[in-house]
Write a protein that holds these residues in place. Sequence first.
Motif, PDB file in Angstrom:
ATOM      1  N   THR A   1       0.857  -1.181   0.000  1.00 23.09           N
ATOM      2  CA  THR A   1       0.000   0.000   0.000  1.00 23.09           C
ATOM      3  C   THR A   1       0.893   1.230   0.000  1.00 23.09           C
ATOM      4  N   MET A   2       0.717   2.095  -0.992  1.00 21.46           N
ATOM      5  CA  MET A   2       1.580   3.278  -1.073  1.00 21.46           C
ATOM      6  C   MET A   2       0.832   4.420  -1.759  1.00 21.46           C
TER       7      MET A   2
ATOM      8  N   VAL B   1      -3.026   4.778  -3.007  1.00 21.81           N
ATOM      9  CA  VAL B   1      -4.021   5.679  -2.420  1.00 21.81           C
ATOM     10  C   VAL B   1      -3.576   7.135  -2.577  1.00 21.81           C
TER      11      VAL B   1
ATOM     12  N   GLU C   1      -4.879  12.217   0.460  1.00 26.24           N
ATOM     13  CA  GLU C   1      -5.897  12.440   1.486  1.00 26.24           C
ATOM     14  C   GLU C   1      -6.415  11.118   2.068  1.00 26.24           C
ATOM     15  N   SER C   2      -5.854  10.003   1.587  1.00 22.34           N
ATOM     16  CA  SER C   2      -6.292   8.699   2.099  1.00 22.34           C
ATOM     17  C   SER C   2      -5.173   7.972   2.836  1.00 22.34           C
ATOM     18  N   TYR C   3      -4.190   8.714   3.266  1.00 21.00           N
ATOM     19  CA  TYR C   3      -3.051   8.118   3.962  1.00 21.00           C
ATOM     20  C   TYR C   3      -2.647   9.075   5.079  1.00 21.00           C
ATOM     21  N   ALA C   4      -2.645   8.587   6.307  1.00 20.81           N
ATOM     22  CA  ALA C   4      -2.279   9.432   7.445  1.00 20.81           C
ATOM     23  C   ALA C   4      -1.193   8.767   8.273  1.00 20.81           C
ATOM     24  N   SER C   5      -0.264   9.564   8.752  1.00 22.79           N
ATOM     25  CA  SER C   5       0.638   9.043   9.778  1.00 22.79           C
ATOM     26  C   SER C   5       0.689  10.054  10.920  1.00 22.79           C
ATOM     27  N   ALA C   6       0.842   9.530  12.123  1.00 24.83           N
ATOM     28  CA  ALA C   6       0.845  10.384  13.326  1.00 24.83           C
ATOM     29  C   ALA C   6      -0.437  11.221  13.407  1.00 24.83           C
ATOM     30  N   GLY C   7      -1.502  10.714  12.822  1.00 20.32           N
ATOM     31  CA  GLY C   7      -2.798  11.387  12.920  1.00 20.32           C
ATOM     32  C   GLY C   7      -3.030  12.489  11.905  1.00 20.32           C
TER      33      GLY C   7
ATOM     34  N   LEU D   1      -3.174  13.648   7.791  1.00 20.58           N
ATOM     35  CA  LEU D   1      -3.217  13.217   6.396  1.00 20.58           C
ATOM     36  C   LEU D   1      -1.960  13.680   5.656  1.00 20.58           C
ATOM     37  N   MET D   2      -1.476  12.868   4.736  1.00 19.95           N
ATOM     38  CA  MET D   2      -0.334  13.293   3.925  1.00 19.95           C
ATOM     39  C   MET D   2      -0.677  14.587   3.180  1.00 19.95           C
TER      40      MET D   2
ATOM     41  N   ASP E   1      -2.078  17.060   4.200  1.00 24.39           N
ATOM     42  CA  ASP E   1      -1.951  18.225   5.080  1.00 24.39           C
ATOM     43  C   ASP E   1      -0.512  18.475   5.520  1.00 24.39           C
TER      44      ASP E   1
ATOM     45  N   THR F   1      -6.265   7.795  15.653  1.00 23.34           N
ATOM     46  CA  THR F   1      -4.889   7.862  16.160  1.00 23.34           C
ATOM     47  C   THR F   1      -4.894   8.158  17.663  1.00 23.34           C
TER      48      THR F   1
ATOM     49  N   ARG G   1       2.533   7.876  18.802  1.00 25.88           N
ATOM     50  CA  ARG G   1       1.755   8.599  17.795  1.00 25.88           C
ATOM     51  C   ARG G   1       2.402   8.530  16.410  1.00 25.88           C
TER      52      ARG G   1
ATOM     53  N   VAL H   1       1.629   5.350  14.242  1.00 25.87           N
ATOM     54  CA  VAL H   1       0.278   4.975  13.797  1.00 25.87           C
ATOM     55  C   VAL H   1       0.087   5.402  12.336  1.00 25.87           C
TER      56      VAL H   1
ATOM     57  N   ILE I   1      -2.632   5.159   9.068  1.00 25.52           N
ATOM     58  CA  ILE I   1      -4.016   4.864   8.688  1.00 25.52           C
ATOM     59  C   ILE I   1      -4.141   5.005   7.183  1.00 25.52           C
TER      60      ILE I   1
ATOM     61  N   PHE J   1      -7.023   4.588   3.888  1.00 28.93           N
ATOM     62  CA  PHE J   1      -8.417   4.430   3.485  1.00 28.93           C
ATOM     63  C   PHE J   1      -8.458   3.803   2.095  1.00 28.93           C
TER      64      PHE J   1
END
Lengths: 63, 63, 63, 63, 63, 63
Positions: free
Chosen positions: A7-8, A46, A49-55, A57-58, A60, D25, D36, D39, D41, D43
């Motif tokens: 997944t990337m 993905v 906007e569909s991948y987040a780390s540390a809470g 979104l990429m 952002d 998260t 943190r 983690v 995530i 989608f």
Amino acid sequence: MPLVQITMLTGRTADQKRKLATRITDAMVEEAGARREAVVITFLEVERESYASAGVLMADKGK
Amino acid sequence: MPLVQITMLTGRTADQKRKLATRITDAMVEEAGARREAVVITFLEVERESYASAGVLMADKGK
Amino acid sequence: MPLVQITMLTGRTADQKRKLATRITDAMVEEAGARREAVVITFLEVERESYASAGVLMADKGK
Amino acid sequence: MPLVQITMLTGRTADQKRKLATRITDAMVEEAGARREAVVITFLEVERESYASAGVLMADKGK
Amino acid sequence: MPLVQITMLTGRTADQKRKLATRITDAMVEEAGARREAVVITFLEVERESYASAGVLMADKGK
Amino acid sequence: MPLVQITMLTGRTADQKRKLATRITDAMVEEAGARREAVVITFLEVERESYASAGVLMADKGK
């Protein structure tokens, strides 16, 4: 018989995936004793906007 | 409560997925004792450049 | 080339998995045009404390 | 180090994903002791014809 | 940020997984431009009765 | 209808999973408009030798 799901973020070229497929399959055969024909690799891509780390979104990050 | 995730190449029609969903759900209910309402099936569809077997992308096969 | 990943509670017998593998593979071949040799099915089995629906662990239901 | 993969129907906004990423998260950090930064995530969004429950595609429900 | 999930039969040693982790991470960094710290690899190991290809459980092959 | 698959190291208690299931389901309902009954969460737990980040097994970190 290993199945490898990657997944990337979108944006990699077919040539990058081709090289990844070759190297990862070689590793599975040489290090894990897998039969080459049985190694399957899938790429799930993905958007940022569909991948987040540390809470966060990429999409952002780096703003 | 089975969750069934199917990864396959793009190109199947809605009708093909409909028939797969019916038959796989029937199998889960009849063979594994699952409650019908609890069976969830998802299809993840990938392009031919995102699927490799034996180290070769599907996009490169048959060339 | 479909890959089928089934996540379910532990407790099914090998014979139940055998029948599921047969029926699901047949469905993939007959309805989706997959080559039989290319269909791979994996079962991921989890305990009742590792599966929740509607926010409640299976281990806590029916108490 | 938890990895959280969320499969859902398409149609959620970036802002909905942003809030989900934050809250999930936070939950992983506060309830499971995760760092943190560790983690992740993702989608995976599927169309209504690629998601079935109880043997019926979402695309066929409510007709 | 690639996540690599590998599903394979049980029986590989920690040293085999160590070498796979090294080589696959190297490939992701060198071929796909991933940051090394962001590559996560997980191994899901299943028994021979939980893995089927061509409709036949691995546990039933070679009998 | 979201499906949430969480891959993490073994060692969390049932109570930790219970709280995660509650909070993540609440988030899916409140932020993504999911029906509570349709949210399914599964925990896949792996040993420290089956989880690597930055190319290093968790089992080898902190040595």
